[in-house]
Every structure is written in C-alpha cells, then in structure tokens.
Motif scaffolding. Structure first.
Motif: not given
Length: 272
Positions: A38, A42, A50, A53-54, A57, A60
């Motif tokens: 994953r 991305l 990541y 990113y979480l 978003h 996600e």
C-alpha cells in the motif's frame, strides 16, 4: 520496512480500529506485506509518511482496516473441534429439531473466510448425520465475512491441495472432484449454504441459529470492549440451549454469564 517498524506501527494504530496487537503478533507478516504494498501504491517513502497520510486522509482508515484482515483457513481446521461436532453436537441438534418439529437446523458461520469451515460442516451433516436421521432435515448455513474477495473464492468452491491437508481422506473422495492441481466441491455439498458479506462489528443476520461458529476472529483480533459488545449480540442470535464455537486458543469475556463450557478444550460453549 523492518519488522520492528511494522510492529511499532501496528501497536500504535490498531487501537484506533478497535483491534488488539496481541492477536496479530504471530500473523503480522501477512499484514506487514500488505502495508508495504500500500505504501508503494501511494508513492510514499516509509511508514512515518503513511502515518502522516492517514492523518490527512480520513478515508484511508477504511483501507488500513481492510489490510488488517487475516485470511487463514483450511478444511477440518483443529481436528478435535470437528470430531466433536460430528460425533456429538450435530446429531444432538438434529434430534432436538426432530423433537421440536422443526424442518431445518440453522447455523451461522461468522468470519467464514474462503468457505472451508462452512463446507466442512455440510460434509459432516450430509455424510455422517443425515444417514442416522429418521427424517432428513437440511442444515441451513449462513456464512458471512467482511471480505468480498474471500467470499468470491468460497462461492467458486475451488481449493488447493494444501487447504485439504487436514480433511480425512474419506471426505475428500466423497465430496470433491479433481480439477488439474485443485479440487472442486461437488454440487450436493454446495446446497443449503448461503455466502453473504457482513461486517460482524456492525451487522448481524436475521433470526436465530442453533449453532454459531465464530472462530479465530472476534476473540483474537478485536479489542476487549468490542468483544464484549459482539458477544452480547451473538448471544441474542443463538437459540436457548444452542452451541457457540470459538477458537481453541480463544476465551470468552468474563462478564458474559449466558454461556457454560460444553467442551472447553475445543472452544465449545452452550447457551443457558
């Protein structure tokens, strides 16, 4: 991504999904591989990115939840469990249905994965139980899982030899057709099984069942407060005197007093 980095990530973020780290300790590599793929999809450099990113978003989190689904299953998994079902529990449920004048026995397999458990039950019922019944009654199985991909494999009923390694040989010859290097479940054993997508954290079947199998899912991977909530709902879906089967290494929350051990070493309980 190192193993240590993945462990730290899971320990920190699983509680947000109402999941618990101890359940993932031995199977984490399956989840870590998915996380790595994953991150590559991305275009992110590492787990730290990541996590950022979480944070930005919210959608996600649902994808992360899907990456944490452990899909390990096989026919006749944990021989003692199915030996007990075959010799004692299924005949007992058949007799109870006869005495009550019910035309069928209902079963719910929660977290059915690729269908191995549901098909195993149907093999036992049709090969071992029905011949001893004065009047034939179907075992109606509802098999649910939150993963659409594993449900599609279950509906196809095609399995590798490794999935069948624990299955007694007499069942293999009676219930499967060879197909190249795989085996296909015969049509009579597909009958009376319905596969449906449900997330046990938020969805439950209609009506009640005499037998519920919820093995190696809720009481392994879910947070303890969520286990308690789900078990209360499971109890509502199990008929009085019905049988609940959990994993052989799982235990029920202590707060629940509606179940007594039937065969503790096999993770089998009776509702009182």
């Amino acid at each position: 991504m190192t193993d240590g980095e993945c462990i730290e990530f899971l320990q920190a973020l699983l509680p947000r999904l109402r999941l618990r780290w101890p359940g993932f300790r031995k199977v984490r590599r399956q989840v870590c591989k998915r996380l790595s793929r994953r991150i590559d999809e991305l275009g992110l450099p590492d787990l730290s990115a990541y996590r950022d990113y979480l944070a930005g978003h919210s959608g996600e989190w649902e994808i992360l939840d899907s990456l944490c689904r452990v899909t390990i299953s096989r026919f006749y998994r944990d021989r003692g469990v199915f030996d007990t079902l075959r010799a004692r529990i299924l005949p007992e449920l058949a007799r109870a249905a006869s005495e009550a004048g019910r035309d069928e026995v209902r079963c719910w397999c929660a977290g059915c994965c690729s269908g191995e458990e549901a098909y195993t039950l149907q093999l036992l019922w049709k090969i071992d139980v029905i011949p001893g019944m004065a009047k034939s009654r179907p075992l109606k199985i509802l098999a649910t899982d939150m993963d659409s991909d594993v449900l599609e494999r279950a509906r196809k009923g095609i399995y590798s030899k490794s999935s069948l390694g624990d299955l007694p040989r007499e069942y293999l010859s009676a219930a499967f057709l060879p197909s190249g290097s795989a085996y296909v479940i015969r049509d009579p054993f597909r009958k009376d099984i319905t596969f449906a997508r449900q997330d046990i954290r938020s969805e439950f079947p209609e009506g009640t069942s005499s037998l519920i199998l919820c093995r190696n899912l809720v009481f392994t991977y879910f947070a303890e407060d969520l286990q308690f909530e789900i078990l209360e709902r499971i109890s509502e879906k199990l008929a009085p005197g019905g049988i609940l089967v959990v994993g052989i290494h799982e235990s029920l929350p202590r707060e629940i007093k509606t179940f007594v051990p039937y065969e503790r070493t096999a993770g089998i309980y009776r509702k009182i």
